[in-house]
Structures are given as C-alpha cells and as structure tokens.
Enzyme design. Structure first.
Site, mmCIF file in Angstrom:
data_model
loop_
_atom_site.group_PDB
_atom_site.id
_atom_site.type_symbol
_atom_site.label_atom_id
_atom_site.label_comp_id
_atom_site.label_asym_id
_atom_site.label_seq_id
_atom_site.Cartn_x
_atom_site.Cartn_y
_atom_site.Cartn_z
ATOM 1 N N ASN A 73 -1.552 2.144 -0.582
ATOM 2 C CA ASN A 73 -0.966 3.202 -1.409
ATOM 3 C C ASN A 73 -0.443 2.742 -2.768
ATOM 4 O O ASN A 73 -0.489 3.519 -3.717
ATOM 5 C CB ASN A 73 0.069 4.006 -0.620
ATOM 6 C CG ASN A 73 1.243 3.190 -0.181
ATOM 7 O OD1 ASN A 73 1.095 2.031 0.163
ATOM 8 N ND2 ASN A 73 2.419 3.782 -0.191
ATOM 9 N N CYS A 104 5.664 5.433 0.420
ATOM 10 C CA CYS A 104 6.389 5.252 1.688
ATOM 11 C C CYS A 104 7.805 5.810 1.613
ATOM 12 O O CYS A 104 8.344 6.252 2.617
ATOM 13 C CB CYS A 104 6.422 3.788 2.066
ATOM 14 S SG CYS A 104 7.107 2.748 0.778
ATOM 15 N N GLU A 123 7.463 -4.058 6.464
ATOM 16 C CA GLU A 123 7.837 -2.930 5.598
ATOM 17 C C GLU A 123 7.017 -1.741 6.092
ATOM 18 O O GLU A 123 5.827 -1.649 5.807
ATOM 19 C CB GLU A 123 7.504 -3.259 4.133
ATOM 20 C CG GLU A 123 8.308 -4.425 3.556
ATOM 21 C CD GLU A 123 9.745 -4.055 3.194
ATOM 22 O OE1 GLU A 123 10.038 -2.854 3.085
ATOM 23 O OE2 GLU A 123 10.571 -4.970 3.028
ATOM 24 N N GLY A 173 2.838 -1.585 5.799
ATOM 25 C CA GLY A 173 1.868 -0.615 6.302
ATOM 26 C C GLY A 173 2.492 0.294 7.342
ATOM 27 O O GLY A 173 3.707 0.515 7.342
ATOM 28 N N SER A 174 1.654 0.769 8.239
ATOM 29 C CA SER A 174 2.105 1.775 9.199
ATOM 30 C C SER A 174 2.906 1.143 10.347
ATOM 31 O O SER A 174 2.793 -0.061 10.616
ATOM 32 C CB SER A 174 0.888 2.501 9.762
ATOM 33 O OG SER A 174 0.057 1.569 10.412
#
Ligand code: NAD
Length: 459
Positions: A112, A241, A207, A185-186
């Site tokens: 992103n 995020c 993160e 990431g996720s």
C-alpha cells in the site's frame, strides 16, 4: 537464498557495519540513490496504481528522506552507551547500556505504500548497523522491480539486497535464520511470520492492521473534522493502514457532519472523473471493497469503475455493527458512519474488539479527551486530526495487540534493530564492604545491617 544470507552473515561478522562513520556513509548513499531514481520510482508507483506525483512525494518519498536525515543527524547519539546508577553489588563501578546491531535482518513490505513501508524500516536497520534483506510486495510489481534495481546499483548484496517475489519466496526466506524480522502487512500473514520467527527465537516487529475508529463528539469543529477525516480516509484511496476505518458520530450533529463530509468530498474533487484519485491496487481488492458497499446505505459515492479500478469516495450512513462493512478492515475509499448517543457505548464497542492500530477523536472537551485516551488501548492516534501522527519521526509508530508488536521511526526504528547490552565495568580492586558482605562465610548480623542499609523494614 541460503547463499544471500550466508554472505550477509559473513559481511556482518567482519564488523565493517559497526563504525558510525560507515553507517552515515551508507545512509547518505541510500539518500543519493533515491534522489537519482526518484523519477523511476514515481513512474513505477504510477504504473502500479495510478498515484499522482505530489501525493507520491508526500506519502512515499518525503517520509524516507526525513527518516534518513534524522538517522544521519542522530545515529551517533543513539549509539552512545548510556550510563545508569550503580547498585550495591556493582559499586564502585561504571554501569552502562550499549546498543549493538542485531545482525542480519529481513524486512518484508506491503503493497500500500510500497516504497515508504519497505525503505523506512531499512533505514532503522542501517542506522543500527545491521545488514538487510528486503522483500517488497509482489502486488506492486513495478515498484518492487524499481526498488530492486536501486538497491542493486547502490549496495553490495552482502550488505543490502532485495529478494523479489510473493508467498513462495517469502516462505522460503522465512525458513532461514535471521537475527531480526520486520514485517508490515495483514494480521493473518503477521501470524505466519511470527510462527516462523519463533522457530529460531528471532525478534520481530510486526506492523499490522485492523479497524481504526474515529469519534466525532458533539462539540467538534465539524467543517474541520470533515475536511481532515476526508483527507485521511481518501488519501491513497483509503489503502492506508491508519486511515479512519469508520466514524462514530454523535446523534445531535450526525446530519450536519454528513453534509460537511459530502461538501468536502465534492470540493476536493476526489472521484471517478479525477485522474488524481488513486486506483485500487488490483481487481481482487476492487471486488472485495466494492462488496462492502451496501447500496441501500450509500449517502454519497457508491460508484465502481471496474475497468479503471476506481471506487468513488463513498460514505455509508446509519451503519451498525452487524453490517458486512464492519466485519473486516475496509482498506479502501468506503467510510461507514455510525450514530451514537452515549460515548460509553462507543468505548464499550471498541473494547469488545481487537485493539486498533489508530484512533482519532474530534473534540475540544478536555474531559472527553482524557476519557478516551485513558479508557482505550490503541497503537497511536490524533485528536482533532487523523493520520498525521505518522509524519512525526519522534513519535514511535506501531500497534498493540493484534494491530502489531514493537515500533519504529526515528530512534524507535534504531532500537528495534539493536540489542541493548548491559555492562558493569569495575576496577580490578576490592573494598572492605565487598569482602564483608559479598563473600561467604555469611552471618545473620550482615542480614540485619543489609536490611537497615537498604531501608527494608523488619517483617
Ligand atoms: P499481506 O500480509 O498480504 O502482505 C504483506 C507481505 O507479506 C508481502 O510482501 C507479501 O508478499 C507477503 N506475504 C503474503 N502472504 C504471505 C504468506 N502466506 N507467507 C509469507 N509471506 C506472505 O499484506 P498487504 O495486503 O500487502 O497489506 C495490507 C495489510 O497490511 C492491511 O491489513 C494493512 O492494514 C496492513 N498494513 C499495516 C501497516 C502498518 O504500518 N501497521 C502498514 C501498511 C499496511
């Protein structure tokens, strides 16, 4: 991959990365490489998801330049051993904590903000004196290739290198032993990374993401709240995020706030016809975000252009927790709004869920600020603004609970890639007290004296 990692380990073991002068030189080299290749990065990001140049500059390049500048200015101070007071058994003597680089590090990035979120962690690693293997996201393939070229041209792969690829390559990397893993990431992939790291007891920074709430209290400055929330939400087409995921608005100002938001969206010319508006990164995400739009609840927006991969800035009204859009992180330009009457209900709803990465509160009331800051746990946030907390390098950035482990930016990044070694440095001399109180044979009188000296009361 074993070869890449072994070469980095051998390079690290030469100690060449440890002098501060070397680290500063390499940070400058990274800055020069970015300056020279800024155009290439701009084009790659535009090709990946149609981002406008100024938006790319402020969200992708500026954060990296600022991080490098801060590291160059402060790495000497951050690396200086810090003294601590002596204790009875270490006295006389010098006690201090000295940071040392953890060693060979792995940085895994998301798509992103593909430059910022891959390079900024690497700046912390280089400042700390680590070597780095970077793994950018394969989803932004042009940017991944541009980062790989830039790094290959600027650095010896034994020091910094890029491994490109997706799940297969990342899994292969994670099968090896690193001294530090930094993942953005996720939540789902964060768990995979954490488990892989656990096999070697490798420290991690994770993160991650989640649903970041925003609260608009009755006393908020509504035009300003609408302006800042719209900016924070629709920047990067909501693929941020720490974007406000949803907004809780007090009933007394709900309609007024929605109108202010619609006005703001119209005035900012976010939208399908605006070539400045960032694309959704791929068809899969477009489909996922589009499916979160309940057309019956659209207040403004709601249009999806599949060919252009654009979703118009969308505000949903009268949303409640049972709606599909509240079941996952939106990560796109869709803003659900919920009405509240009592702020305690908002607090209770947030507390029932995973701890968010960010939280935003719009109010000028000191009591409301105190209440939200003390009642709720979240990674970080802002009052009367949103997203800007990430722009101050002196504020550690990271999540809590499922939104992440550890933090970075500025000294926090340096710390994450460092081990803090505790040292007692004593003269090779002894004292009468040491002879008496440290070495056996022991004696109950000493117990009394010791307790008295330390102020520990008789039981
Ligand atoms: P993702 O977890 O799908 O991918 C991140 C990285 O992991 C990529 O490099 C990818 O190649 C790799 N990866 C994917 N699946 C893997 C697997 N099974 N095994 C090993 N590696 C794998 O995340 P994303 O879609 O790129 O990013 C979106 C998510 O990241 C959102 O949840 C967002 O909130 C979060 N995010 C968090 C921050 C933060 O700073 N906390 C920043 C940006 C994004």
């Amino acid at each position: 991959m074993q070869d890449v990692i072994s070469r980095q380990r051998a390079y690290f073991d030469t100690n060449v990365t440890k002098p501060i002068s070397f680290r500063i030189e390499q940070l400058l080299r990274l800055k020069r490489a970015l300056e020279q290749r800024e155009g290439v990065l701009q084009e790659a990001i535009a090709a990946d998801y149609g981002k406008q140049r100024y938006e790319t500059f402020i969200t992708e390049l500026l954060p990296v330049y600022s991080e490098i500048d801060a590291a160059i200015a402060n790495v000497a101070a951050w690396s200086t051993p810090s003294p601590v007071a002596s204790s009875p058994f270490t006295s006389p003597g010098r006690c201090y904590v000295m940071p040392e680089p953890l060693g060979v590090s792995l940085v895994i990035g998301p798509w992103n903000y593909p430059v910022q979120l891959t390079i900024v962690p690497a700046v912390g690693a280089l400042a700390a004196g680590c070597t780095v293997v970077l793994k950018p996201s394969e989803i932004t393939a042009n940017t991944s290739a541009a980062i790989a070229n830039l790094i290959a041209e600027a650095f010896d792969p034994a020091y910094v290198t890029v491994v490109e690829g997706g799940v297969r390559e990342t899994s292969a990397l994670l099968a090896h032993k690193f001294d530090m893993i930094f993942f953005t990431g996720s939540v789902a992939v964060g768990r995979i990374v954490y488990q892989a790291a656990a096999k070697n007891l490798t420290p991690v920074v994770l993160e991650l993401g989640g649903k970041s709430p925003t609260i608009v209290a009755p006393d908020a400055n509504l035009p300003l709240a609408a302006r800042r929330i719209a900016w924070a939400k629709f920047l990067n087409a909501g693929q941020t995020c720490i974007a406000p995921d949803y907004v809780n608005v007090h009933r007394s100002i709900y309609e007024e706030f929605l109108d202010a938001l619609a006005k703001e969206i119209a005035a900012s010319r976010y939208g399908l016809e605006n070539h400045n508006f960032v694309r959704i990164v791929n068809a899969r995400n477009l489909e996922r975000v589009a499916a979160l739009i309940d057309q019956r609840k659209v207040f403004t927006g709601g249009l999806v252009d599949v060919d252009q991969r654009v979703i118009a800035p969308t505000v949903l009204r009268d949303v409640n927790w049972g709606d599909r859009v509240m079941g996952e992180e939106v990560f796109g330009p869709v803003l659900p709004t919920l009405v509240y009457d009592d702020i305690d209900d908002v607090v209770s709803q947030i507390k029932q869920r995973d701890k968010p990465l960010a939280l935003y509160l719009f109010t000028e009331d000191a009591g409301t600020k105190r209440k939200i800051l003390s009642d709720l746990s979240f990674g970080g946030g802002a009052i009367n603004d949103a997203v800007v907390q990430v722009t101050n390098g002196d504020l550690p950035f990271g999540g809590v609970g499922t939104s992440g482990i550890g933090s970075y930016h500025g000294e926090a990044g340096f710390r994450s890639f460092s081990h803090y070694k505790s040292i007692v440095d004593r003269e090779a001399l002894t004292t009468a007290e040491e002879q008496q109180f440290r070495y056996s044979p022991y004696n109950d009188d000493y117990l009394k004296i010791m307790r008295q000296t330390l102020g520990i009361r008789p039981g």
